[in-house]
Enzyme design. Structure first.
Site, PDB file in Angstrom:
ATOM      1  N   GLU A   1      -6.318  29.742  -1.766  1.00 43.88           N
ATOM      2  CA  GLU A   1      -7.317  30.669  -2.296  1.00 43.88           C
ATOM      3  C   GLU A   1      -6.558  31.926  -2.709  1.00 43.88           C
ATOM      4  O   GLU A   1      -6.412  32.869  -1.947  1.00 43.88           O
ATOM      5  CB  GLU A   1      -8.380  31.020  -1.250  1.00 43.88           C
ATOM      6  CG  GLU A   1      -9.544  31.751  -1.887  1.00 43.88           C
ATOM      7  CD  GLU A   1     -10.300  32.692  -0.975  1.00 43.88           C
ATOM      8  OE1 GLU A   1     -11.311  33.243  -1.424  1.00 43.88           O
ATOM      9  OE2 GLU A   1      -9.878  32.921   0.169  1.00 43.88           O
TER      10      GLU A   1
ATOM     11  N   ASP B   1      -7.555  29.446   3.293  1.00 47.38           N
ATOM     12  CA  ASP B   1      -8.475  30.553   3.068  1.00 47.38           C
ATOM     13  C   ASP B   1      -7.717  31.879   3.093  1.00 47.38           C
ATOM     14  O   ASP B   1      -6.863  32.103   3.956  1.00 47.38           O
ATOM     15  CB  ASP B   1      -9.531  30.544   4.187  1.00 47.38           C
ATOM     16  CG  ASP B   1     -10.614  31.577   3.976  1.00 47.38           C
ATOM     17  OD1 ASP B   1     -11.296  31.486   2.950  1.00 47.38           O
ATOM     18  OD2 ASP B   1     -10.770  32.465   4.830  1.00 47.38           O
TER      19      ASP B   1
END
Ligand code: NOJ
Length: 578
Positions: free
Chosen positions: A301, A241
């Site tokens: 990401e 993330d």
């Protein structure tokens, strides 16, 4: 004298031992890497042959009927996923969390939130997935923790707490003045004053998500150990993330202000001093070494501005992320063969492409590309595109049945905090996170209770049960194209060769593998298109293709390459007959 000789001998012995250890070490280290097993003659690894599927656990399947999905719900749908053609599932955070950011605020990295089940449920899910040869990817929220994480609680307790430096604490510039002008991407200042110690802490996201200090080696160690902990429980990799935001300028230079305001009313800003700092690549390289010990994959990401930035995430020596997601592809927001061609060529030159059409932060592809009239046909064109390209696709749950966005109609219904703050310009991300549509029963078969987010009216027609019965459904098209992708060597391993590059309506390409070739032609326009392929420049003399899969009504077994008529918004996939 004797003593001296003995000491010398001992020294020699220990130097020899030291030398041997180093030698062994260097022999052992590449061995850890050697655990990475290629699955074909090209040296591709498992994740290059795999189709990934993102599951937002709150919204996939609710086994205990509390309105929120859970791990047992996911386990109950593994057969569905297997039949669909999924090889790996990425589960967005299901760790204990106050759920301010629906799991992206983790308060314990080594457990499961009771709302989703228990560790025993996770182990059962992992073992059931393993039986079906489906791998599990967890989400690694590495930029920040929850403010309820014990590390942060300690850190904020006093200025001299050993965990103080695990987060970014600074003095304000003066009373009521944060240390600099950095803004949270979720609105307002990125600094939160904490009265207990009279300093500010930094948070790129919500104030309940304080940023970890990745310059502190203890943070790195603790976080790397988290990945080991999950690898040892059978996890096959992580989706990382917010990797762009791991580091900040230690001197806290102000970011340049740009003209205009954003959807939260804050001045636009170029985040040059708090995103994509070069130090993050060192962390990724070291994290990759840990992953390689377990034959695991790291998915990023990675929100990049251009291909050059994306390329950096692979690492100079392919020693960082195996799968940085190409979000530039999602930015091609219209059915434009020219723009897709450009984008595909770019990412192919950068590394192994990783395609997504949408996710839990992006409006669903069904509405982004749909024209409101031909949405189902267009959904198949988009599937026909990214599932036949060279690279690894990551699907988003519900995409395979043509799920639409269901944005909140009133501010008071919004669950996602940024939707409340940004209303009505930004309605938040609830719309793309609604429950999976399994059948026509109440709540779309997701739950027997009112789900945490409402299902859209389209569930009556767009659901798994109904679509399985209809040979022309989006779902059956996905199943066929995924089956083809798994079976056909050219679609799996072949090179990408763009064809008819001046065609503004039809995107076509070859996938070439050894002496095999598959032609893909996608009519992205609302009118019929006549296309002609001369493959002599590719060293191919053939003038016929045998149809592998098409969405066209006039479905013929063979097609003459010199003249194929493509129906509006249609897909044609054929094997070149050599
Ligand atoms: C990216 C995640 O996909 C998003 O849902 C989340 O809000 C932020 N990172 C913060 O973790």
């Amino acid at each position: 004298m004797r003593n001296r000789i003995r000491r010398h001998k001992t020294f020699l012995k220990s130097s020899l031992l030291y030398f041997l250890t180093i030698l062994l070490g260097t022999m052992v280290l590449p061995k850890a890497k050697a655990q990475v097993k290629p699955v074909d003659a090209e040296g591709h690894e498992w994740w290059q042959h795999a189709v990934f599927y993102e599951i937002y656990p709150r919204s996939f399947a609710d086994s205990n009927n509390d309105g929120v999905g859970d791990l047992n719900g996911i386990a109950s749908k593994l057969d569905y996923l297997k039949k669909l053609g999924v090889d790996a599932i990425w589960i967005t955070p299901c760790y204990p969390s106050p759920q301010v950011d629906f799991g992206y605020d983790v308060s314990d990295y080594e457990n499961i939130d009771p709302m989703y089940g228990t560790l025993a449920d996770f182990e059962r899910l992992a073992s059931e997935a393993h039986k079906r040869n489906i791998r599990i990817i967890m989400d690694f929220v590495m930029n920040h923790t929850s403010d309820q994480h014990p590390w942060f609680k300690e850190s904020r307790s006093s200025r001299d707490n050993p965990k103080r430096d695990w987060y970014i604490w600074r003095d304000g510039k003066g009373p009521g003045q944060p240390p600099n002008n950095w803004e949270s991407t979720f609105g307002g200042s990125a600094w939160q004053f904490d009265p207990t110690t009279g300093q500010y802490y930094y948070h790129y996201f919500y104030k309940q998500q304080p940023d970890l200090n990745w310059r502190n080696p203890d943070v790195e160690k603790a976080m790397f150990d988290v990945t080991r902990w999950w690898y040892q429980r059978g996890v096959a990799g992580f989706r990382l993330d917010a990797v762009d935001t791991l580091f900040e300028d230690p001197d806290l230079h102000n970011n340049p202000i740009l003209p205009g305001k954003n959807q939260y009313g804050d001045p636009n800003m170029a985040n040059v001093y708090n995103t994509k700092l070069p130090e993050l690549h060192g962390v990724l390289q070291r994290l990759r070494k840990v992953a390689d010990e377990y034959d695991a994959v790291l998915i990023g990401e990675t929100w990049t501005k251009n291909i050059a930035e994306l390329k950096q995430y692979y690492g100079e020596d392919n020693n960082e992320l195996q799968m940085p997601m190409d979000f530039l592809f999602t930015k091609v927001d219209k059915l434009s063969p020219d723009e897709f061609r450009k984008q595909i060529a770019g990412v192919n030159a950068a590394g192994w492409p990783v395609y997504v059409l949408s996710n839990h932060d992006i409006v669903r592809a069904y509405v982004r590309y749909g024209d409101g009239v031909h949405n189902d046909a267009i959904a198949k064109v988009m599937a026909g595109l990214y599932l036949t390209l060279r690279g690894t696709p990551i699907m988003y749950y519900g995409e395979e049945i043509g799920m639409t966005n269901n944005d909140p109609k009133r501010r008071q219904d919004v669950k996602d905090p940024i939707g409340k703050l940004g209303w009505p310009k930004d309605k938040g991300r609830d719309g793309e996170r609604t429950p999976m549509q399994w059948n026509t029963s109440e709540n779309a078969g997701f739950s027997e209770t009112k789900p945490w987010l409402p299902v859209p009216a389209s569930y009556k027609t767009h659901n798994v049960e109904t679509e399985l019965k209809n040979p022309d459904s989006i779902l059956n098209f996905y199943k066929r194209v995924l089956a083809l992708r798994h079976d056909d060597a050219a679609l799996r391993d072949g090179d990408y060769v763009a064809l008819n590059k001046n065609d503004h309506n039809v995107l076509s390409y070859l996938r070439r593998y050894k002496d095999e070739a598959v032609l893909v032609a996608l009519n992205m326009s609302s009118s019929a298109q006549q296309v002609s392929f001369d493959l002599r420049a590719q060293g191919i003399k053939a003038d016929m293709a045998s149809t592998l899969l098409t969405t066209m009504k006039t479905n013929q077994e063979k097609a003459a390459l010199r003249s194929i008529t493509l129906e509006p918004f249609s897909v044609y996939i054929g094997k070149i007959e050599e």
